[in-house]
Design a protein around this motif. Sequence first.
Motif, PDB file in Angstrom:
ATOM      1  N   UNK A  39       0.946  -1.253   0.054  1.00  0.00           N
ATOM      2  CA  UNK A  39      -0.095   0.035  -0.013  1.00  0.00           C
ATOM      3  C   UNK A  39       0.869   1.135  -0.007  1.00  0.00           C
ATOM      4  N   UNK A  40       0.505   2.394  -0.407  1.00  0.00           N
ATOM      5  CA  UNK A  40       1.237   3.424  -0.447  1.00  0.00           C
ATOM      6  C   UNK A  40       0.607   4.565   0.395  1.00  0.00           C
ATOM      7  N   UNK A  41       1.365   5.365   1.137  1.00  0.00           N
ATOM      8  CA  UNK A  41       1.062   6.409   2.026  1.00  0.00           C
ATOM      9  C   UNK A  41       1.346   7.603   1.246  1.00  0.00           C
ATOM     10  N   UNK A  42       0.225   8.621   1.176  1.00  0.00           N
ATOM     11  CA  UNK A  42       0.405   9.696   0.571  1.00  0.00           C
ATOM     12  C   UNK A  42       0.270  10.919   1.351  1.00  0.00           C
ATOM     13  N   UNK A  43       1.297  11.740   1.462  1.00  0.00           N
ATOM     14  CA  UNK A  43       1.189  12.885   2.509  1.00  0.00           C
ATOM     15  C   UNK A  43       0.602  13.853   2.140  1.00  0.00           C
ATOM     16  N   UNK A  44      -0.233  14.732   2.499  1.00  0.00           N
ATOM     17  CA  UNK A  44      -1.127  15.778   2.174  1.00  0.00           C
ATOM     18  C   UNK A  44      -0.994  16.979   3.250  1.00  0.00           C
ATOM     19  N   UNK A  92      -4.715  11.399  11.890  1.00  0.00           N
ATOM     20  CA  UNK A  92      -3.323  11.744  11.306  1.00  0.00           C
ATOM     21  C   UNK A  92      -3.300  10.923   9.756  1.00  0.00           C
ATOM     22  N   UNK A  93      -4.201   9.984   9.639  1.00  0.00           N
ATOM     23  CA  UNK A  93      -4.243   9.229   8.535  1.00  0.00           C
ATOM     24  C   UNK A  93      -5.770   8.624   8.200  1.00  0.00           C
ATOM     25  N   UNK A 137      -1.924  10.920   4.463  1.00  0.00           N
ATOM     26  CA  UNK A 137      -1.562  10.908   5.882  1.00  0.00           C
ATOM     27  C   UNK A 137      -1.157  12.589   5.909  1.00  0.00           C
ATOM     28  N   UNK A 138      -1.365  12.899   7.197  1.00  0.00           N
ATOM     29  CA  UNK A 138      -1.101  14.188   7.508  1.00  0.00           C
ATOM     30  C   UNK A 138      -0.502  14.134   9.025  1.00  0.00           C
ATOM     31  N   UNK A 139       0.861  13.467   9.003  1.00  0.00           N
ATOM     32  CA  UNK A 139       1.464  13.590  10.325  1.00  0.00           C
ATOM     33  C   UNK A 139       1.429  14.702  11.396  1.00  0.00           C
ATOM     34  N   UNK A 140       1.081  14.425  12.738  1.00  0.00           N
ATOM     35  CA  UNK A 140       1.065  15.648  13.423  1.00  0.00           C
ATOM     36  C   UNK A 140       2.242  16.315  13.731  1.00  0.00           C
ATOM     37  N   UNK A 141       2.358  17.693  13.663  1.00  0.00           N
ATOM     38  CA  UNK A 141       3.539  18.449  13.776  1.00  0.00           C
ATOM     39  C   UNK A 141       4.230  18.229  14.914  1.00  0.00           C
TER      40      UNK A 141
END
Length: 122
Positions: free
Chosen positions: A74-79, A103-104, A118-122
């Motif tokens: 599977x692919x993780x796509x950062x947005x 976060x995803x 995915x949008x990782x927490x800062x």
Amino acid sequence: MIGTFDVIVLDCSEPQALARFYVELLGGEIAELDSNWAEIVPTQPGERPLLAFQRVDEYQPPEWPGQRVPQQIHLDVKVEDLDAAEEAVLAVGATVTGAGTNTFRVYLDPAGHPFCLIHPED
């Protein structure tokens, strides 16, 4: 080192349609296209990896979250914005799975492969 990373290849029943979906999702250009094979290349020369799609007769999509037909990749796509990205991927043919956290989020591409925004927490 034995070699260098070159291409990620996803099996599917319709390479052309899946290539168009991933161009909308990730950008790039379709460089090769026929009924059995399609490739997406980055817009910057020499960049890797390529993403390719090959036709498989009697293709069976992975069953997610079940494991009768397990996912192989599977692919993780950062947005930047999960809500905006969700709206965009649904507009180009993704399916919501309902799985995820703050976060995803997990979706299925038109051939049934799971992928995550995915949008990782800062």
